[in-house]
Design a protein around this motif. Sequence first.
Motif, PDB file in Angstrom:
ATOM      1  N   ALA A   4       8.408 -27.005  42.745  1.00 47.42           N
ATOM      2  CA  ALA A   4       9.630 -26.203  42.910  1.00 47.42           C
ATOM      3  C   ALA A   4      10.273 -26.459  44.254  1.00 47.42           C
ATOM      4  O   ALA A   4      11.503 -26.457  44.382  1.00 47.42           O
ATOM      5  CB  ALA A   4       9.302 -24.719  42.757  1.00 47.42           C
ATOM      6  N   GLY A   5       9.448 -26.707  45.270  1.00 45.29           N
ATOM      7  CA  GLY A   5       9.972 -26.916  46.603  1.00 45.29           C
ATOM      8  C   GLY A   5      10.759 -28.189  46.768  1.00 45.29           C
ATOM      9  O   GLY A   5      11.532 -28.343  47.726  1.00 45.29           O
ATOM     10  N   LYS A   6      10.613 -29.115  45.815  1.00 48.31           N
ATOM     11  CA  LYS A   6      11.367 -30.366  45.879  1.00 48.31           C
ATOM     12  C   LYS A   6      12.837 -30.150  45.543  1.00 48.31           C
ATOM     13  O   LYS A   6      13.684 -30.982  45.859  1.00 48.31           O
ATOM     14  CB  LYS A   6      10.754 -31.389  44.920  1.00 48.31           C
ATOM     15  CG  LYS A   6       9.330 -31.807  45.306  1.00 48.31           C
ATOM     16  CD  LYS A   6       8.719 -32.721  44.253  1.00 48.31           C
ATOM     17  CE  LYS A   6       7.269 -33.047  44.587  1.00 48.31           C
ATOM     18  NZ  LYS A   6       6.628 -33.886  43.530  1.00 48.31           N
ATOM     19  N   ASN A   7      13.127 -29.040  44.854  1.00 46.24           N
ATOM     20  CA  ASN A   7      14.508 -28.708  44.518  1.00 46.24           C
ATOM     21  C   ASN A   7      15.118 -27.943  45.682  1.00 46.24           C
ATOM     22  O   ASN A   7      14.654 -26.859  46.039  1.00 46.24           O
ATOM     23  CB  ASN A   7      14.561 -27.858  43.240  1.00 46.24           C
ATOM     24  CG  ASN A   7      15.970 -27.692  42.710  1.00 46.24           C
ATOM     25  OD1 ASN A   7      16.878 -27.361  43.450  1.00 46.24           O
ATOM     26  ND2 ASN A   7      16.142 -27.931  41.428  1.00 46.24           N
ATOM     27  N   PRO A  59      12.468 -21.080  45.695  1.00 45.66           N
ATOM     28  CA  PRO A  59      11.731 -20.778  44.462  1.00 45.66           C
ATOM     29  C   PRO A  59      11.269 -19.325  44.426  1.00 45.66           C
ATOM     30  O   PRO A  59      10.930 -18.737  45.451  1.00 45.66           O
ATOM     31  CB  PRO A  59      10.530 -21.734  44.518  1.00 45.66           C
ATOM     32  CG  PRO A  59      10.896 -22.786  45.512  1.00 45.66           C
ATOM     33  CD  PRO A  59      11.803 -22.119  46.504  1.00 45.66           C
ATOM     34  N   ALA A  60      11.251 -18.752  43.226  1.00 46.45           N
ATOM     35  CA  ALA A  60      10.759 -17.388  43.029  1.00 46.45           C
ATOM     36  C   ALA A  60       9.591 -17.425  42.045  1.00 46.45           C
ATOM     37  O   ALA A  60       9.682 -18.060  40.987  1.00 46.45           O
ATOM     38  CB  ALA A  60      11.871 -16.495  42.492  1.00 46.45           C
ATOM     39  N   TYR A  61       8.517 -16.743  42.385  1.00 50.78           N
ATOM     40  CA  TYR A  61       7.361 -16.685  41.497  1.00 50.78           C
ATOM     41  C   TYR A  61       7.708 -15.841  40.274  1.00 50.78           C
ATOM     42  O   TYR A  61       8.336 -14.780  40.386  1.00 50.78           O
ATOM     43  CB  TYR A  61       6.166 -16.069  42.223  1.00 50.78           C
ATOM     44  CG  TYR A  61       4.978 -15.817  41.319  1.00 50.78           C
ATOM     45  CD1 TYR A  61       4.167 -16.868  40.899  1.00 50.78           C
ATOM     46  CD2 TYR A  61       4.685 -14.531  40.868  1.00 50.78           C
ATOM     47  CE1 TYR A  61       3.081 -16.639  40.060  1.00 50.78           C
ATOM     48  CE2 TYR A  61       3.608 -14.295  40.029  1.00 50.78           C
ATOM     49  CZ  TYR A  61       2.805 -15.353  39.633  1.00 50.78           C
ATOM     50  OH  TYR A  61       1.742 -15.127  38.794  1.00 50.78           O
ATOM     51  N   ILE A  62       7.299 -16.297  39.086  1.00 46.79           N
ATOM     52  CA  ILE A  62       7.546 -15.548  37.857  1.00 46.79           C
ATOM     53  C   ILE A  62       6.272 -15.477  37.029  1.00 46.79           C
ATOM     54  O   ILE A  62       5.422 -16.372  37.073  1.00 46.79           O
ATOM     55  CB  ILE A  62       8.689 -16.163  37.008  1.00 46.79           C
ATOM     56  CG1 ILE A  62       8.393 -17.632  36.669  1.00 46.79           C
ATOM     57  CG2 ILE A  62      10.024 -16.007  37.705  1.00 46.79           C
ATOM     58  CD1 ILE A  62       9.375 -18.220  35.666  1.00 46.79           C
ATOM     59  N   GLU A  63       6.167 -14.395  36.265  1.00 45.44           N
ATOM     60  CA  GLU A  63       5.017 -14.189  35.391  1.00 45.44           C
ATOM     61  C   GLU A  63       5.485 -13.468  34.139  1.00 45.44           C
ATOM     62  O   GLU A  63       6.152 -12.431  34.213  1.00 45.44           O
ATOM     63  CB  GLU A  63       3.944 -13.375  36.117  1.00 45.44           C
ATOM     64  CG  GLU A  63       2.633 -13.277  35.368  1.00 45.44           C
ATOM     65  CD  GLU A  63       1.528 -12.632  36.210  1.00 45.44           C
ATOM     66  OE1 GLU A  63       0.483 -12.295  35.633  1.00 45.44           O
ATOM     67  OE2 GLU A  63       1.731 -12.476  37.432  1.00 45.44           O
TER      68      GLU A  63
END
Length: 359
Positions: free
Chosen positions: A241-244, A249-253
């Motif tokens: 995600a950090g490459k974008n 980035p946001a963590y999701i579950e």
Amino acid sequence: MQEIRISEANAGQRLNKFLGKYLDDAPQSFLYRMLRKKNIKWNNKKAAGNEILNTGDTIQVYMTDETIAKFRKDKMIPVFDAKRQEDALHNPDNRQSVTVCKDISPVREWEALKGIEIIYEDKDILILNKPAGLLSQKAEAGDYSLNEQIVDYYGTKPWADSLFTPSVCNRLDRNTSGIILAGMSLKGSRTLSHMLKERTLDKYYLTIVSGNIASPSTIKGFLVKKASHNQVLIYKSIEDAGKNKEERPAYIETMYEPLAHGEFRDMEFTLLKVKLITGKTHQIRAHLQAVGHPVIGDGKYGLKSVNALLKREFGLRYQLLHASEITFPCQEELSGTLSGRKFYADLPEKFCEIKNAIF
């Protein structure tokens, strides 16, 4: 001079915050100068501005109507309604008095939320069943969203306070239907916002997805918004995600449980019950697409071939995703009618039609 009696809708906030809403076109320096000069008093006493307001408190504003109007963005002259004040003081159910404005066209109660089911209502919280196709909150200046309808509905109530504005507390995408929560007082708004932030509200959705999902699962990942296309991207790891570089980035579950399996025109489908652990933009739609089971009818994340079939067969033009159930925690700050209670929103007619055809 105007005297305002604080209603339950505005109790619990600081005096300076309330004055900032009442005289919303006045600089803070002006408000504090008026407090120092005793042109604004709290319970007929000099105030500093940091006092916490309680229901029944009074604020004395020693200004002419014209001066008050000058420091309000709508330029309307607030007029204290003594009759409603008297009624509020003698009626325990309406113990909220108001400052009303001239020349506001009344909206009849049945018009304000016409065609929208009210699931639950008290003086603090409103729970609605939003239909697909309706914005939760306005996207452009000219939009008349559900939020504006709720404001109009609140204005029909005898205890409505013109210095409080109700608001939607959870947002659903335009074409997602189901449960919407709105704060109808400062207490209600704060309570809902706190529960949503702390994730103590259990929110469940029903949806139909492509493919056969055999067992329950919890999927995790990281979501990145693509602002240029109003879409999101899902990554399995924070490194990917950090490459974008577009957004952080946001963590999701997301949890899901299959309820039924079916076929239609040689295609497999699963009826899912989904629980949001986190709640981010397009989370359910994008997360399910990322694991190979997109929501049917979804123009952004769905399968074109499936969507074309369902549009041709059923006239489906939006995703079948419905916020169907919500469970409130057992908390003292909630009224007895809400603490630990579950609420359900009936499925839309189109959802039922397709569900009955497949399963």
